[in-house]
Design a protein around this motif. Structure first.
Motif, short mmCIF file in Angstrom:
data_model
loop_
_atom_site.label_atom_id
_atom_site.label_comp_id
_atom_site.label_asym_id
_atom_site.label_seq_id
_atom_site.Cartn_x
_atom_site.Cartn_y
_atom_site.Cartn_z
N ASN A 1 48.42 55.16 57.57
CA ASN A 1 47.19 54.81 56.83
C ASN A 1 45.93 55.39 57.46
OD1 ASN A 1 46.87 53.29 59.12
ND2 ASN A 1 46.74 51.31 58.08
N GLY A 2 46.09 56.17 58.54
CA GLY A 2 44.95 56.82 59.18
C GLY A 2 44.30 56.00 60.27
N ASP A 3 44.68 54.73 60.39
CA ASP A 3 44.13 53.88 61.44
C ASP A 3 45.00 53.99 62.69
OD1 ASP A 3 42.42 52.16 62.68
OD2 ASP A 3 42.73 50.47 61.34
N SER A 4 44.54 53.35 63.76
CA SER A 4 45.28 53.46 65.02
C SER A 4 46.18 52.26 65.25
CB SER A 4 44.30 53.56 66.19
OG SER A 4 43.59 52.35 66.38
N GLY A 5 47.20 52.47 66.07
CA GLY A 5 48.08 51.37 66.46
C GLY A 5 47.32 50.30 67.21
N TYR A 6 46.29 50.70 67.94
CA TYR A 6 45.49 49.73 68.71
C TYR A 6 44.81 48.73 67.79
CZ TYR A 6 42.46 48.08 72.51
OH TYR A 6 41.83 47.32 73.46
N HIS A 7 44.28 49.22 66.69
CA HIS A 7 43.63 48.33 65.72
C HIS A 7 44.64 47.40 65.07
CE1 HIS A 7 39.93 51.19 65.13
NE2 HIS A 7 39.98 50.61 66.32
N LEU A 8 45.83 47.92 64.80
CA LEU A 8 46.85 47.09 64.17
C LEU A 8 47.29 45.96 65.12
CD1 LEU A 8 48.58 46.58 61.70
CD2 LEU A 8 50.30 48.14 62.64
N ILE A 9 47.40 46.28 66.41
CA ILE A 9 47.74 45.25 67.39
C ILE A 9 46.69 44.14 67.38
CG2 ILE A 9 47.99 44.76 69.86
CD1 ILE A 9 49.21 47.57 70.15
N GLN A 10 45.43 44.54 67.30
CA GLN A 10 44.35 43.55 67.23
C GLN A 10 44.46 42.70 65.97
OE1 GLN A 10 40.39 45.34 67.90
NE2 GLN A 10 41.43 47.00 68.94
N ASP A 11 44.69 43.37 64.85
CA ASP A 11 44.70 42.67 63.56
C ASP A 11 45.91 41.76 63.40
OD1 ASP A 11 42.40 44.08 63.01
OD2 ASP A 11 43.39 45.59 61.77
N GLU A 12 47.02 42.12 64.03
CA GLU A 12 48.26 41.37 63.82
C GLU A 12 48.52 40.31 64.90
OE1 GLU A 12 50.84 41.83 61.40
OE2 GLU A 12 49.45 43.09 60.25
N THR A 13 47.66 40.22 65.90
CA THR A 13 47.86 39.21 66.95
C THR A 13 46.87 38.06 66.78
OG1 THR A 13 46.46 40.56 68.44
CG2 THR A 13 48.86 40.73 68.70
N ASP A 14 47.29 36.90 67.25
CA ASP A 14 46.51 35.68 67.15
C ASP A 14 45.59 35.56 68.37
OD1 ASP A 14 45.54 33.07 67.07
OD2 ASP A 14 47.44 32.21 66.38
N PRO A 15 44.27 35.52 68.17
CA PRO A 15 43.34 35.42 69.30
C PRO A 15 43.57 34.20 70.18
CG PRO A 15 42.16 35.95 67.27
CD PRO A 15 43.56 35.59 66.88
N GLU A 16 44.27 33.21 69.65
CA GLU A 16 44.56 32.02 70.46
C GLU A 16 45.59 32.33 71.55
OE1 GLU A 16 45.96 27.33 69.88
OE2 GLU A 16 45.53 28.60 68.13
N TYR A 17 46.42 33.37 71.28
CA TYR A 17 47.52 33.68 72.20
C TYR A 17 47.45 35.07 72.82
CZ TYR A 17 49.42 29.60 69.81
OH TYR A 17 49.60 28.35 69.28
N VAL A 18 46.73 35.98 72.18
CA VAL A 18 46.69 37.37 72.67
C VAL A 18 45.26 37.90 72.62
CG1 VAL A 18 47.57 39.71 72.37
CG2 VAL A 18 49.01 37.76 71.73
N ASN A 19 44.80 38.43 73.75
CA ASN A 19 43.50 39.10 73.80
C ASN A 19 43.65 40.40 74.58
OD1 ASN A 19 41.46 37.36 72.32
ND2 ASN A 19 42.48 35.83 73.60
N PHE A 20 42.54 40.96 75.10
CA PHE A 20 42.63 42.34 75.54
C PHE A 20 41.93 42.64 76.87
CE2 PHE A 20 43.43 42.18 71.10
CZ PHE A 20 44.46 43.08 70.91
N GLU A 21 42.59 43.49 77.64
CA GLU A 21 41.98 44.16 78.79
C GLU A 21 41.75 45.60 78.34
OE1 GLU A 21 42.59 44.35 83.50
OE2 GLU A 21 44.34 45.09 82.42
N PHE A 22 40.50 45.97 78.18
CA PHE A 22 40.18 47.28 77.62
C PHE A 22 40.02 48.31 78.72
CE2 PHE A 22 37.07 50.38 75.86
CZ PHE A 22 37.87 50.87 74.84
#
Length: 326
Positions: free
Chosen positions: A204-225
């Motif tokens: 779809n032209g987007d990145s896997g990184y964005h999909l990981i963000q969109d498909e994970t629950d902020p209550e359980y998964v966040n990020f070290e950038f």
């Protein structure tokens, strides 16, 4: 000691004035808010930490490890982010793979790291761990976090993994949600750490990184950038950090550039890791976003290309930039 009449009068007047000022509307409230505000500001100040990967060649023995961590602390750092593959015995194959990638981990996995960390006085903001270990031995992961006094576990990417395949990335996000929920039951937060492969484009032209963000629950998964690897592949670290917003919990910081001076043989120079403030990364803007999030810690991680071929000299130089700008 007997007070003179003048001293008594001055003291009484001063006390009365102080009482009157305190009684003025809003003054008492301001006085109460000041300590609370100071605590809030202190809590929002990110910790200065170093990634253990920088110290692999300097921590082969207990004496060397203690001396090295003392130097890190003397440079102004408060914490060290640990790697499970460096605080436990690691196979020869893993050590060779990391060395070939420019990140030698050394042979310090046999050391008593809990004792070393305690003696160093450094805090552990987070611990890098394998996803398989979180899934298969969550209780062990939780116990290790308790041992080091940290409430954060980081998955540092996947091996032999296709980040351009939408379903594969969705499956990973589901695994992260499940692992994060299990760790949360024990009071531990799960973060995902990127390199450059997460920015591969999907159908779809987007990145896997964005999909990981969109498909994970902020209550359980966040990020070290990791802003270095983001920039290395041509993505915009400022935009990516803004997209993460409050899900940005830790920041791997590094600079990027070249030590080349004078005449260049060709019009193209190879970029590499650099000490903070000596390259081309928009570090001050990134640090402003760290404070806005706010992140728990800003973690220095440079790989090879150290000034004077010395990880400690590089750490000291980058520490000065962080102390001035963080």
């Amino acid at each position: 000691m007997k007070l003179t009449r003048r001293e008594f009068l001055y003291g009484t007047a001063a006390a009365a004035l102080g009482t009157a000022i305190t009684a003025m509307p809003g003054v008492a409230a301001l006085a109460e808010e000041a300590p609370a505000q100071a605590k809030t500001d202190a809590a929002a100040q990110p910790m200065m930490a170093v990634q253990q990967i920088m110290l692999g060649t300097l921590t082969g023995t207990e004496e060397k490890a203690l001396d090295t961590l003392a130097a890190v602390k003397d440079a102004g750092f408060e914490g060290i982010e640990l790697n499970s593959f460096m605080i436990h015995p690691t196979s020869f194959a893993i050590r060779m793979m990391t060395k070939m990638a420019g990140m030698p981990i050394g042979n310090g996995g046999h050391l008593d790291w809990p004792a070393i960390i305690q003696a160093s006085g450094l805090k552990v903001p987070s611990l890098h761990q394998y996803l398989s270990e979180m899934e298969e031995n969550p209780d062990s992961v939780l116990e290790e976090c308790e041992t080091y006094g940290t409430d954060t576990v980081v998955l540092t990417g996947m091996y032999r993994f296709d980040y351009s395949d939408t379903q594969t990335v969705r499956d990973l996000a589901a695994r992260l949600n499940k692992a994060g929920e299990r760790l949360a039951e024990g009071g531990v937060h799960l973060l995902y750490h990127n390199h450059n492969c997460e920015f591969l484009r999907m159908d779809n032209g987007d990145s896997g990184y964005h999909l990981i963000q969109d498909e994970t629950d902020p209550e359980y998964v966040n990020f070290e950038f990791d802003s270095y690897w983001c920039a290395e592949c041509g993505a915009d670290p400022i935009l990516e950090m803004k997209r993460l917003g409050s899900r940005l919990k830790l920041h791997h910081i590094n600079d990027r550039g070249t030590r080349q001076n004078g005449s260049c043989t060709t019009p193209i120079l190879k970029s590499d890791a650099m000490e903070l403030g000596t390259g081309t990364m928009p570090l001050k803007e990134l640090i402003a976003l760290d404070k806005a999030a706010p992140v728990k810690a800003v973690v220095l991680e440079t790989h090879q290309n150290w000034i004077n071929d010395s990880p400690l000299d590089s750490i000291r130089m980058s520490a000065e930039f962080l102390k001035e700008n963080l």
